[in-house]
Motif scaffolding. Structure first.
Motif, mmCIF file in Angstrom:
data_model
loop_
_atom_site.group_PDB
_atom_site.id
_atom_site.type_symbol
_atom_site.label_atom_id
_atom_site.label_comp_id
_atom_site.label_asym_id
_atom_site.label_seq_id
_atom_site.Cartn_x
_atom_site.Cartn_y
_atom_site.Cartn_z
ATOM 1 N N ARG A 8 1.388 -14.682 6.965
ATOM 2 C CA ARG A 8 1.304 -13.166 6.450
ATOM 3 C C ARG A 8 0.983 -13.070 5.308
ATOM 4 O O ARG A 8 0.295 -11.618 5.024
ATOM 5 C CB ARG A 8 2.386 -12.826 6.434
ATOM 6 C CG ARG A 8 3.397 -13.048 8.489
ATOM 7 C CD ARG A 8 1.893 -11.914 9.124
ATOM 8 N NE ARG A 8 2.539 -12.248 10.442
ATOM 9 C CZ ARG A 8 2.140 -12.535 11.469
ATOM 10 N NH1 ARG A 8 0.442 -11.845 11.499
ATOM 11 N NH2 ARG A 8 2.189 -12.438 12.796
ATOM 12 N N GLN A 9 1.090 -14.008 3.997
ATOM 13 C CA GLN A 9 1.186 -13.439 2.663
ATOM 14 C C GLN A 9 -0.830 -13.305 2.248
ATOM 15 O O GLN A 9 -1.338 -12.096 1.573
ATOM 16 C CB GLN A 9 0.612 -14.284 1.928
ATOM 17 C CG GLN A 9 0.527 -14.415 0.509
ATOM 18 C CD GLN A 9 0.817 -15.418 -0.222
ATOM 19 O OE1 GLN A 9 2.215 -16.212 -0.055
ATOM 20 N NE2 GLN A 9 0.076 -15.366 -1.434
ATOM 21 N N THR A 10 -1.941 -14.002 3.566
ATOM 22 C CA THR A 10 -3.035 -13.705 3.876
ATOM 23 C C THR A 10 -3.780 -12.698 4.296
ATOM 24 O O THR A 10 -4.712 -12.120 3.792
ATOM 25 C CB THR A 10 -3.618 -15.711 4.615
ATOM 26 O OG1 THR A 10 -3.194 -16.579 3.450
ATOM 27 C CG2 THR A 10 -5.285 -14.615 4.564
ATOM 28 N N ARG A 62 -15.808 -13.053 4.097
ATOM 29 C CA ARG A 62 -16.969 -12.992 4.673
ATOM 30 C C ARG A 62 -16.990 -11.906 5.380
ATOM 31 O O ARG A 62 -17.786 -10.640 4.942
ATOM 32 C CB ARG A 62 -18.734 -13.633 5.277
ATOM 33 C CG ARG A 62 -19.670 -13.092 5.327
ATOM 34 C CD ARG A 62 -20.310 -14.326 5.676
ATOM 35 N NE ARG A 62 -21.660 -14.557 6.549
ATOM 36 C CZ ARG A 62 -22.104 -13.773 7.426
ATOM 37 N NH1 ARG A 62 -21.667 -13.819 8.706
ATOM 38 N NH2 ARG A 62 -23.539 -13.376 7.371
ATOM 39 N N GLN A 63 -16.164 -12.002 6.361
ATOM 40 C CA GLN A 63 -15.209 -10.596 7.689
ATOM 41 C C GLN A 63 -15.420 -9.837 6.915
ATOM 42 O O GLN A 63 -16.221 -8.582 6.851
ATOM 43 C CB GLN A 63 -15.067 -11.126 8.998
ATOM 44 C CG GLN A 63 -15.446 -10.510 9.807
ATOM 45 C CD GLN A 63 -16.303 -9.877 10.629
ATOM 46 O OE1 GLN A 63 -17.140 -10.998 10.806
ATOM 47 N NE2 GLN A 63 -17.249 -8.392 11.030
ATOM 48 N N PRO A 64 -14.510 -9.014 6.359
ATOM 49 C CA PRO A 64 -13.574 -7.991 5.717
ATOM 50 C C PRO A 64 -15.003 -7.091 5.095
ATOM 51 O O PRO A 64 -15.140 -6.708 4.683
ATOM 52 C CB PRO A 64 -12.621 -8.681 4.654
ATOM 53 C CG PRO A 64 -12.108 -9.737 5.791
ATOM 54 C CD PRO A 64 -13.270 -10.359 6.120
ATOM 55 N N ILE A 121 -5.668 0.457 8.155
ATOM 56 C CA ILE A 121 -5.340 -0.422 7.049
ATOM 57 C C ILE A 121 -3.950 0.150 6.755
ATOM 58 O O ILE A 121 -3.035 -1.499 6.668
ATOM 59 C CB ILE A 121 -5.942 -0.900 5.631
ATOM 60 C CG1 ILE A 121 -8.038 -1.509 5.561
ATOM 61 C CG2 ILE A 121 -5.024 -1.171 4.786
ATOM 62 C CD1 ILE A 121 -8.453 -0.919 4.684
ATOM 63 N N LYS A 122 -3.458 1.513 6.052
ATOM 64 C CA LYS A 122 -1.956 1.137 6.284
ATOM 65 C C LYS A 122 -1.445 0.807 7.523
ATOM 66 O O LYS A 122 -0.162 0.428 6.918
ATOM 67 C CB LYS A 122 -1.924 2.692 5.931
ATOM 68 C CG LYS A 122 -2.319 3.297 4.755
ATOM 69 C CD LYS A 122 -2.814 4.676 4.248
ATOM 70 C CE LYS A 122 -3.018 5.019 2.445
ATOM 71 N NZ LYS A 122 -3.266 6.393 2.370
ATOM 72 N N THR A 139 -5.155 -5.539 1.205
ATOM 73 C CA THR A 139 -4.520 -5.354 -0.009
ATOM 74 C C THR A 139 -5.983 -4.537 -0.389
ATOM 75 O O THR A 139 -6.419 -4.081 -1.560
ATOM 76 C CB THR A 139 -3.360 -5.686 -0.555
ATOM 77 O OG1 THR A 139 -2.233 -6.044 0.243
ATOM 78 C CG2 THR A 139 -3.396 -4.848 -1.645
ATOM 79 N N ASP A 140 -6.781 -6.155 0.029
ATOM 80 C CA ASP A 140 -7.798 -6.329 -1.454
ATOM 81 C C ASP A 140 -8.739 -5.489 -0.957
ATOM 82 O O ASP A 140 -9.238 -4.485 -1.046
ATOM 83 C CB ASP A 140 -8.313 -7.455 -1.761
ATOM 84 C CG ASP A 140 -7.514 -8.648 -2.351
ATOM 85 O OD1 ASP A 140 -6.470 -8.012 -2.813
ATOM 86 O OD2 ASP A 140 -7.766 -9.460 -2.309
ATOM 87 N N ARG A 141 -9.483 -5.037 0.230
ATOM 88 C CA ARG A 141 -10.038 -4.355 0.932
ATOM 89 C C ARG A 141 -9.756 -2.599 0.648
ATOM 90 O O ARG A 141 -10.679 -2.245 0.091
ATOM 91 C CB ARG A 141 -10.602 -4.169 2.765
ATOM 92 C CG ARG A 141 -11.265 -3.527 3.423
ATOM 93 C CD ARG A 141 -11.049 -4.825 4.731
ATOM 94 N NE ARG A 141 -11.786 -3.840 5.650
ATOM 95 C CZ ARG A 141 -11.933 -3.548 7.040
ATOM 96 N NH1 ARG A 141 -11.199 -4.823 7.839
ATOM 97 N NH2 ARG A 141 -12.908 -2.323 7.571
ATOM 98 N N GLY A 142 -8.268 -2.379 1.115
ATOM 99 C CA GLY A 142 -8.515 -1.517 0.328
ATOM 100 C C GLY A 142 -8.191 -0.801 -0.623
ATOM 101 O O GLY A 142 -8.411 0.426 -0.859
#
Length: 630
Positions: free
Chosen positions: A568-570, A305-307, A331-332, A576-579
């Protein structure tokens, strides 16, 4: 149980919807943790481990509880290290499960169905000496109404017997328990060893009913029960009235059934024990499962929810394109920081765990040194021990205790390091309070007990947290448990020790009378035989402990690395999804951007409703009474 059953169904339904809604957007570790929590809640069976000192009436209590005299073998000299499980079945059935032969580990024998009358042939030392039949457990099914609640009663070997493997098996079962029935004796009172064992057990499984047996054999049963309750209350630092301690008498229940005497049945204590077990305990275990599922539900939704809220804020800004580019740059940077941290972070985590485990391994070596020196000192006295089998048993038992304590310290160290590095979940570090039962931060004390003639080898002190890896601190910590093959290092030592004790007992069986009648030379012979027989086994046990505990340390280190990778995967997937979504938004027309915001707001609204539903279910859980009703 009606209200709890309805709540459980509501949580299962709602949680399934949460998992389905978030399947595409949830990082894999969080999604897998949610699936595991849902499946655990869907399993209506609760393992209730019956444990306690040897010869405290555990099997007699179970026979009386299910009204089946002789179902669980009683009055045997020494039981094997075999667990007997009792669960509901529409017809009576008993199935024996076997381990693969040591020299053919892949050759697993199939289970074998046996008559209930043949259980003793597999579960006792008399019928199965040294567990030569290689039995791991016996699963018994009975059409008993009380078991329909989903309780699975697990009868464990008594701790404190001549066979150290019994304690190892019992501790292993406790790790997988939903609740415990701890059996004590009104005649004996709770010993220091029993309280130490109970303290360790409560660290792992805090849901406990204490049954005080043989109340018909003491003058004041109420006082015996009250004394046991007071000792346990002091041990766990809780008011006595919050504990469940019940005095029971199996003979009184038997006589009450024969005479149809309701008053005598009440005096037996079994009606109260049955209410606490079939109703109270099932409700307690159910509430714990529901609460754990709701915790995972909340973590999953809040993490996603937060992102989403941050992305909507960027799209809504007056200078939205500039704001989006700023967020993409951020994000980068965060993704690059993750990449830079990977090589050093993995090495740092491994080094940190190595520093935490080194003192554990050093203490274990010191403990074995002290044990060997103490045994030699005892043999060097002017007179030999009066009870050679007891001396041998206690010495070998302590090799199991030393390895077991070291393994628990290692697991506690793994949890502590995981929390230190914020590996509790995928989005934010987990707090210590998220770990079930602790950490208590108490000091455990391993005592080399008084063996004979008032001698004490030494006192071996070890510091360890009460935390055991079992999940609950987030998706990643749960991964650590998956790398550990329980019950752990003590198993091989316990099995070997059990066989050794039996041989020593037989070897010295004829010596007692001779010791009383013959002179010093006979005692010297006994000492020489003890030295020649036990010392090589001590050296062998030490080597086995070094191998087993060392392997456990490597497994835990691998588990921590797995937890780090999952964490780290999470983080990477969320970024990545947000970017990706923000990059797509840069190419949108105003109309498309408005539609995107509307879609995101709709999803955010769905998440909000899921959180409201969670809060409502959590409130319902909190309103349930002791037996699962409002």
């Amino acid at each position: 149980m009606n209200q709890l059953s309805e709540l459980r169904k509501a949580v299962l339904s709602g949680f399934r919807a949460v998992i389905d809604i978030t399947e595409r957007s949830a990082p894999a570790p969080l999604f897998e943790a949610a699936e595991q929590a849902w499946h655990r809640l869907s399993d209506e069976r609760y393992r209730v481990v019956v444990c306690g000192e040897f010869k405290r009436g555990k099997s007699t209590l179970l026979n009386a509880l299910v009204d089946r005299s002789g179902l669980f073998p009683v009055d045997v000299q020494i039981a094997t290290s075999v667990v007997v499980e009792l669960s509901y079945a529409p017809v009576e059935v008993a199935v024996v499960h076997f381990a693969a032969p040591e020299n053919r580990p892949d050759d697993m024998p199939p289970p074998r169905e046996i008559p209930l009358s043949a259980i003793a042939d597999y579960a006792t030392e008399q019928g199965n000496p040294f567990n030569e039949k290689n039995v791991t457990r016996i699963a018994v099914g009975l059409p008993l109404d009380g078991l329909k609640q989903g309780l699975v009663l697990v009868d464990t070997p008594g701790i404190g017997s001549m066979n150290p493997a019994h304690g190892v098996v019992t501790r292993s079962e406790i790790l997988a328990a939903d609740a415990l029935i701890f059996v004590a004796s009104a005649q004996e009172g709770l010993s220091t060893n029993e309280l130490d064992f109970l303290a360790d057990a409560i660290d792992v499984c805090p849901t406990v009913i204490t049954a005080v047996t043989f109340v018909d054999m003491v003058v004041d049963p109420a006082q015996a029960v009250a004394e046991a309750a007071a000792k346990i209350a002091k041990l766990v630092d809780r008011p006595v009235e919050e504990l469940t301690v019940v005095g029971v008498s199996a003979p009184r229940k038997h006589d009450a059934a024969e005479d149809e005497d309701a008053d005598l049945l009440t005096e037996s204590g079994f009606p109260l024990l049955e209410r606490e077990l079939w109703d109270g305990l099932a409700a307690t275990c159910g509430r714990v499962r529901v609460g754990a599922a709701l915790d995972t539900w909340l973590e999953l939704v809040e993490t996603l929810r937060q992102p989403l809220a941050d992305q909507i804020a960027a799209l809504r800004a007056e200078e939205s394109s500039a704001g989006i580019r700023d967020q993409l740059d951020q994000i980068k940077e965060e993704l690059a920081a993750l990449d830079r941290a990977v090589p050093t972070e993995a090495a740092e985590l491994a080094n940190r765990f190595d520093r935490a485990t080194r003192p554990v391994l050093e203490r274990m070596a010191d403990d074995f040194d002290t044990l060997g020196e103490g045994f030699r000192d005892t043999l060097n006295r002017p007179t030999a021990p009066d009870d050679p089998p007891r001396l041998a048993k206690d010495t070998i038992s302590l090799t199991v205790d030393i390895a077991d304590r070291a393994s628990r310290e290692l697991r506690a160290a793994a949890v502590a390091v995981a929390l230190e590095y914020g590996l509790g979940n995928g989005y934010t570090p987990a707090a210590e309070d998220d770990v079930p039962g602790g950490p208590r931060g108490t000091t455990g004390e391993l005592t080399i007990r008084t063996l004979t003639g008032g001698s004490v080898f030494s006192r071996l002190r070890t510091r360890f947290a009460g935390v055991m890896i079992g999940g609950g601190a987030g998706a990643a910590i749960g991964a650590i448990a998956g790398t550990v093959v329980l019950p752990g290092p003590g198993t091989a030592l316990g099995a070997a020790g059990g066989a050794l004790i039996g041989k020593i007992s037989g070897f010295f069986a004829g010596k007692k009378e001779a010791q009383r009648q013959e002179a010093l030379q006979e005692r010297r012979d006994v000492v020489a035989q003890l030295r020649d027989y036990v010392l090589p086994r001590l050296d062998s046990a030490r080597r086995a402990a070094d191998r087993s505990v060392g392997a456990l340390a490597r497994d835990l280190a691998a588990g921590l690395e797995k937890a780090r990778q999952a964490h780290r995967q999470t983080q990477r997937q969320l970024l990545t999804d947000r970017g990706r979504d923000l990059t797509a938004a840069l190419k949108d027309t105003q109309e498309q951007r408005t539609a995107r915001i509307a879609a995101l707001e709709n999803l955010l609204d769905i998440y909000g409703r899921l959180l409201e539903q969670h809060d409502d279910l959590r409130e319902r859980l909190g309103s349930l009474g002791p037996e699962g009703n409002d």
